[in-house]
Design a protein around this motif. Sequence first.
Motif, short mmCIF file in Angstrom:
data_model
loop_
_atom_site.label_atom_id
_atom_site.label_comp_id
_atom_site.label_asym_id
_atom_site.label_seq_id
_atom_site.Cartn_x
_atom_site.Cartn_y
_atom_site.Cartn_z
N ASN A 13 0.82 -1.22 0.00
CA ASN A 13 0.00 0.00 0.00
C ASN A 13 0.85 1.26 0.00
N ARG A 14 1.95 1.23 0.70
CA ARG A 14 2.85 2.39 0.70
C ARG A 14 3.44 2.62 -0.69
N ARG A 15 3.80 1.54 -1.34
CA ARG A 15 4.35 1.62 -2.69
C ARG A 15 3.31 2.16 -3.67
N LYS A 16 2.06 1.69 -3.55
CA LYS A 16 0.99 2.19 -4.41
C LYS A 16 0.78 3.69 -4.20
N MET A 17 0.79 4.13 -2.95
CA MET A 17 0.58 5.54 -2.65
C MET A 17 1.71 6.38 -3.25
N ALA A 18 2.94 5.91 -3.15
CA ALA A 18 4.06 6.66 -3.71
C ALA A 18 3.98 6.72 -5.22
N TRP A 19 3.65 5.62 -5.87
CA TRP A 19 3.53 5.60 -7.34
C TRP A 19 2.39 6.49 -7.80
N LEU A 20 1.23 6.43 -7.14
CA LEU A 20 0.11 7.28 -7.53
C LEU A 20 0.43 8.76 -7.33
N SER A 21 1.15 9.07 -6.27
CA SER A 21 1.55 10.45 -6.04
C SER A 21 2.50 10.93 -7.13
N MET A 22 3.43 10.10 -7.51
CA MET A 22 4.38 10.48 -8.56
C MET A 22 3.67 10.66 -9.90
N ILE A 23 2.74 9.77 -10.21
CA ILE A 23 1.98 9.88 -11.47
C ILE A 23 1.12 11.14 -11.45
N ALA A 24 0.49 11.43 -10.32
CA ALA A 24 -0.33 12.64 -10.21
C ALA A 24 0.53 13.89 -10.39
N GLY A 25 1.74 13.85 -9.85
CA GLY A 25 2.64 14.99 -10.01
C GLY A 25 3.06 15.18 -11.46
N LEU A 26 3.17 14.11 -12.20
CA LEU A 26 3.54 14.22 -13.61
C LEU A 26 2.35 14.66 -14.47
N LEU A 27 1.14 14.30 -14.08
CA LEU A 27 -0.04 14.65 -14.86
C LEU A 27 -0.63 16.03 -14.51
N PHE A 28 -0.25 16.58 -13.38
CA PHE A 28 -0.80 17.87 -12.94
C PHE A 28 -0.57 18.99 -13.96
N ILE A 32 -3.45 21.51 -15.74
CA ILE A 32 -3.40 22.97 -15.78
C ILE A 32 -3.54 23.47 -17.22
N LEU A 33 -2.82 22.83 -18.14
CA LEU A 33 -2.90 23.24 -19.54
C LEU A 33 -4.28 22.99 -20.14
N ALA A 34 -4.89 21.87 -19.79
CA ALA A 34 -6.20 21.53 -20.35
C ALA A 34 -7.31 22.43 -19.82
N SER A 35 -7.23 22.79 -18.55
CA SER A 35 -8.31 23.59 -17.95
C SER A 35 -8.07 25.09 -18.07
N GLU A 36 -6.82 25.49 -18.23
CA GLU A 36 -6.45 26.91 -18.27
C GLU A 36 -6.99 27.67 -17.07
N SER A 37 -7.01 27.01 -15.93
CA SER A 37 -7.53 27.61 -14.70
C SER A 37 -6.39 28.28 -13.92
N PRO A 38 -6.54 29.57 -13.61
CA PRO A 38 -5.50 30.23 -12.82
C PRO A 38 -5.44 29.70 -11.38
N THR A 39 -6.56 29.19 -10.88
CA THR A 39 -6.59 28.64 -9.52
C THR A 39 -5.70 27.41 -9.40
N LEU A 40 -5.74 26.55 -10.41
CA LEU A 40 -4.88 25.37 -10.37
C LEU A 40 -3.41 25.76 -10.40
N GLY A 41 -3.09 26.80 -11.13
CA GLY A 41 -1.70 27.29 -11.16
C GLY A 41 -1.26 27.81 -9.81
N GLN A 42 -2.19 28.41 -9.06
CA GLN A 42 -1.86 28.96 -7.76
C GLN A 42 -1.64 27.88 -6.70
N ILE A 43 -2.28 26.74 -6.85
CA ILE A 43 -2.10 25.69 -5.85
C ILE A 43 -1.02 24.70 -6.24
N ALA A 44 -0.27 24.98 -7.30
CA ALA A 44 0.77 24.06 -7.75
C ALA A 44 1.85 23.86 -6.69
#
Length: 73
Positions: A13-28, A32-44
């Motif tokens: 479970n720890r390994r899954k959490m680390a991998w999902l976090s890393m994937i989320a960090g790469l997809l974030f 931001i580009l797809a939504s063009e939301s300034p709020t998402l840029g502020q919480i980066a």
Amino acid sequence: MQQKTLEPDRWRNRRKMAWLSMIAGLLFPLLILASESPTLGQIALPFYGFIGAVVAAYIGFATYEDTHRKPDA
């Protein structure tokens, strides 16, 4: 005896959490580009701080566990 049967599942479970976090960090940035939301840029910065902490905690605790593991009797 039960310790040996649980050993492969110990970090799953720890390994899954680390991998999902890393994937989320790469997809974030794509989100931001797809939504063009300034709020998402502020919480980066907080988002990447949290994601980095999760991955660093996994690496740190895995290293600690490897160096302080008692040898099998």
